[in-house]
Design a protein around this motif. Sequence first.
Motif, PDB file in Angstrom:
ATOM      1  N   PHE A   1       0.835  -1.206   0.000  1.00 35.00           N
ATOM      2  CA  PHE A   1       0.000   0.000   0.000  1.00 35.00           C
ATOM      3  C   PHE A   1       0.872   1.259   0.000  1.00 35.00           C
ATOM      4  O   PHE A   1       0.616   2.213  -0.762  1.00 35.00           O
ATOM      5  CB  PHE A   1      -0.904  -0.014   1.225  1.00 35.00           C
ATOM      6  CG  PHE A   1      -1.634   1.294   1.460  1.00 35.00           C
ATOM      7  CD1 PHE A   1      -2.774   1.597   0.741  1.00 35.00           C
ATOM      8  CD2 PHE A   1      -1.165   2.210   2.396  1.00 35.00           C
ATOM      9  CE1 PHE A   1      -3.446   2.797   0.953  1.00 35.00           C
ATOM     10  CE2 PHE A   1      -1.834   3.402   2.611  1.00 35.00           C
ATOM     11  CZ  PHE A   1      -2.967   3.701   1.893  1.00 35.00           C
ATOM     12  N   GLY A   2       1.915   1.278   0.834  1.00 34.62           N
ATOM     13  CA  GLY A   2       2.808   2.427   0.853  1.00 34.62           C
ATOM     14  C   GLY A   2       3.519   2.618  -0.466  1.00 34.62           C
ATOM     15  O   GLY A   2       3.689   3.752  -0.937  1.00 34.62           O
ATOM     16  N   GLY A   3       3.926   1.504  -1.100  1.00 34.78           N
ATOM     17  CA  GLY A   3       4.600   1.616  -2.385  1.00 34.78           C
ATOM     18  C   GLY A   3       3.695   2.029  -3.514  1.00 34.78           C
ATOM     19  O   GLY A   3       4.152   2.618  -4.501  1.00 34.78           O
TER      20      GLY A   3
ATOM     21  N   ILE B   1       6.439   3.830 -10.466  1.00 30.28           N
ATOM     22  CA  ILE B   1       6.641   3.070  -9.230  1.00 30.28           C
ATOM     23  C   ILE B   1       5.294   2.665  -8.629  1.00 30.28           C
ATOM     24  O   ILE B   1       5.129   1.537  -8.127  1.00 30.28           O
ATOM     25  CB  ILE B   1       7.456   3.899  -8.229  1.00 30.28           C
ATOM     26  CG1 ILE B   1       8.863   4.179  -8.783  1.00 30.28           C
ATOM     27  CG2 ILE B   1       7.567   3.190  -6.889  1.00 30.28           C
ATOM     28  CD1 ILE B   1       9.673   2.934  -9.056  1.00 30.28           C
ATOM     29  N   SER B   2       4.326   3.567  -8.680  1.00 36.96           N
ATOM     30  CA  SER B   2       2.993   3.230  -8.177  1.00 36.96           C
ATOM     31  C   SER B   2       2.376   2.086  -8.980  1.00 36.96           C
ATOM     32  O   SER B   2       1.753   1.166  -8.416  1.00 36.96           O
ATOM     33  CB  SER B   2       2.094   4.463  -8.231  1.00 36.96           C
ATOM     34  OG  SER B   2       0.785   4.154  -7.809  1.00 36.96           O
ATOM     35  N   LEU B   3       2.538   2.112 -10.300  1.00 33.75           N
ATOM     36  CA  LEU B   3       2.034   1.037 -11.145  1.00 33.75           C
ATOM     37  C   LEU B   3       2.706  -0.282 -10.808  1.00 33.75           C
ATOM     38  O   LEU B   3       2.052  -1.340 -10.751  1.00 33.75           O
ATOM     39  CB  LEU B   3       2.268   1.394 -12.618  1.00 33.75           C
ATOM     40  CG  LEU B   3       1.931   0.301 -13.643  1.00 33.75           C
ATOM     41  CD1 LEU B   3       0.437  -0.006 -13.628  1.00 33.75           C
ATOM     42  CD2 LEU B   3       2.386   0.742 -15.040  1.00 33.75           C
ATOM     43  N   SER B   4       4.011  -0.255 -10.563  1.00 30.24           N
ATOM     44  CA  SER B   4       4.746  -1.474 -10.260  1.00 30.24           C
ATOM     45  C   SER B   4       4.245  -2.117  -8.963  1.00 30.24           C
ATOM     46  O   SER B   4       3.985  -3.334  -8.909  1.00 30.24           O
ATOM     47  CB  SER B   4       6.242  -1.167 -10.166  1.00 30.24           C
ATOM     48  OG  SER B   4       6.983  -2.324  -9.822  1.00 30.24           O
ATOM     49  N   TYR B   5       4.079  -1.313  -7.911  1.00 29.62           N
ATOM     50  CA  TYR B   5       3.602  -1.856  -6.637  1.00 29.62           C
ATOM     51  C   TYR B   5       2.139  -2.290  -6.739  1.00 29.62           C
ATOM     52  O   TYR B   5       1.735  -3.287  -6.119  1.00 29.62           O
ATOM     53  CB  TYR B   5       3.776  -0.829  -5.525  1.00 29.62           C
ATOM     54  CG  TYR B   5       5.167  -0.809  -4.935  1.00 29.62           C
ATOM     55  CD1 TYR B   5       5.505  -1.650  -3.880  1.00 29.62           C
ATOM     56  CD2 TYR B   5       6.147   0.039  -5.420  1.00 29.62           C
ATOM     57  CE1 TYR B   5       6.773  -1.644  -3.339  1.00 29.62           C
ATOM     58  CE2 TYR B   5       7.420   0.059  -4.883  1.00 29.62           C
ATOM     59  CZ  TYR B   5       7.730  -0.788  -3.842  1.00 29.62           C
ATOM     60  OH  TYR B   5       8.997  -0.784  -3.309  1.00 29.62           O
ATOM     61  N   SER B   6       1.333  -1.558  -7.487  1.00 31.79           N
ATOM     62  CA  SER B   6      -0.066  -1.941  -7.644  1.00 31.79           C
ATOM     63  C   SER B   6      -0.185  -3.278  -8.371  1.00 31.79           C
ATOM     64  O   SER B   6      -1.016  -4.128  -8.002  1.00 31.79           O
ATOM     65  CB  SER B   6      -0.827  -0.852  -8.410  1.00 31.79           C
ATOM     66  OG  SER B   6      -0.788   0.379  -7.725  1.00 31.79           O
TER      67      SER B   6
END
Length: 424
Positions: free
Chosen positions: A212-214, A342-347
């Motif tokens: 969630f943080g990433g 980065i948000s796409l990667s963690y999601s």
Amino acid sequence: MNDQSRSDAENYPLLIEQCFSEPRGQETEKSQTLNDYWARLWQPSPAWVVCVFTVYEFIFGVLAVPEFNATFALICHQRQSTSQTHPELEQCFANIDTQSDLSQFLIYRQVIAGLLGAFSTPILGSLSDRIGRKPILACTVVGPLLYEILMVIVLRHPDSIDMHWLLVGYAMEGLSGTMIAATSTSQTYITDLTRPSSRARWFSYLQASYAFGGAVGPLIASLLLKIPNPFQTIFWLAICSHLSLLLIILFALPESRNPVSTRRPDLDGVTLEQRPGESYFHVVLTPLKSIWESKGFRNTNMIILAGIDMIIFGNMIGLLPLQLAYPAFLFKWQPTTQSFFISLSYSWSVLVLVVLFPPIMIRLRRWNRRQGVPNLSAASNSGELDAIQVNLVLQMIGYMGIALSRAPTHFVVSSLLVASTGNC
């Protein structure tokens, strides 16, 4: 009316006692229920540490992209600019010398923070068994807080303070245990309060808070990066957030266990109680005796698992700077684009963990049962070992794809392939 009758009339209640005797009882019950609610709220619970860890990881997610670009801007300003010109960040992305200086500085950072973290984390874990979990969790917040204060000072005086002073901040962050100590202490907090059957569920909540943080943190950072002079503002917000988190840990978070109750031998027979005349440093290092005093097969398994975990976790730590520096150099990605990536990667990692991975494991277990796979162990029969092997192969393919990428699409696809294996 005489004085006596007037006194009686004045003291006579406007409503008879029976009219509000029942509401008083209801009010007492409500107040008692409210007191019980607050008492239960302040009792030790795994939910407390999950909430604290979520805030901790959220701050980390917000700072990931701004910290990289602030370091890049300082290197470009102090190492590559002249007294007459100060190149913009976009110009620094295409400068090979600046990229080389950045890679060298990141290596220094990882070595200093990693070595000191490897030294301090076992000591902090041992101390948490004696002084409690709260002080260790607070210690993991103090290190990043001191680093952020030092970063703000360097950003405010880039011409007079050399950016290599930031290495002192990384050293303080490493001595505080970094994210590894925060994760392990949070897991021990959960272990203190839960039964073995429910620990995996709470540990998954910790992993979900990390994802969630990433995923959400970079999105917040992309909005903050659009304001004037964003780096100082973002780090000031991070300082305030870490200070608030530190106060919550010290004054609101309930302690999960009484340190006195830890004076008992562990599973390897190592006594956790300090004997008279024994140095405290010796007591801190005593739990490490379990490494060489356990059985041979256990030592072998621990060494193999530690080596695998070191390789995988080392790649995960080194991947984030690579995912920021590589496309900035080749594709001229701006900080906002980096944040969305980065948000796409963690999601995508969360999607694989929650939606795709469980059905695949269920089908694999059913296939093993139909094929009559021998039940060598719970892990091999349920498919965990197969998942680990596939995980390593996909990581190798993803890393090769990142290294050979010359187009943004190839880079994003390879990064998502690596991200899909990060939580397996």
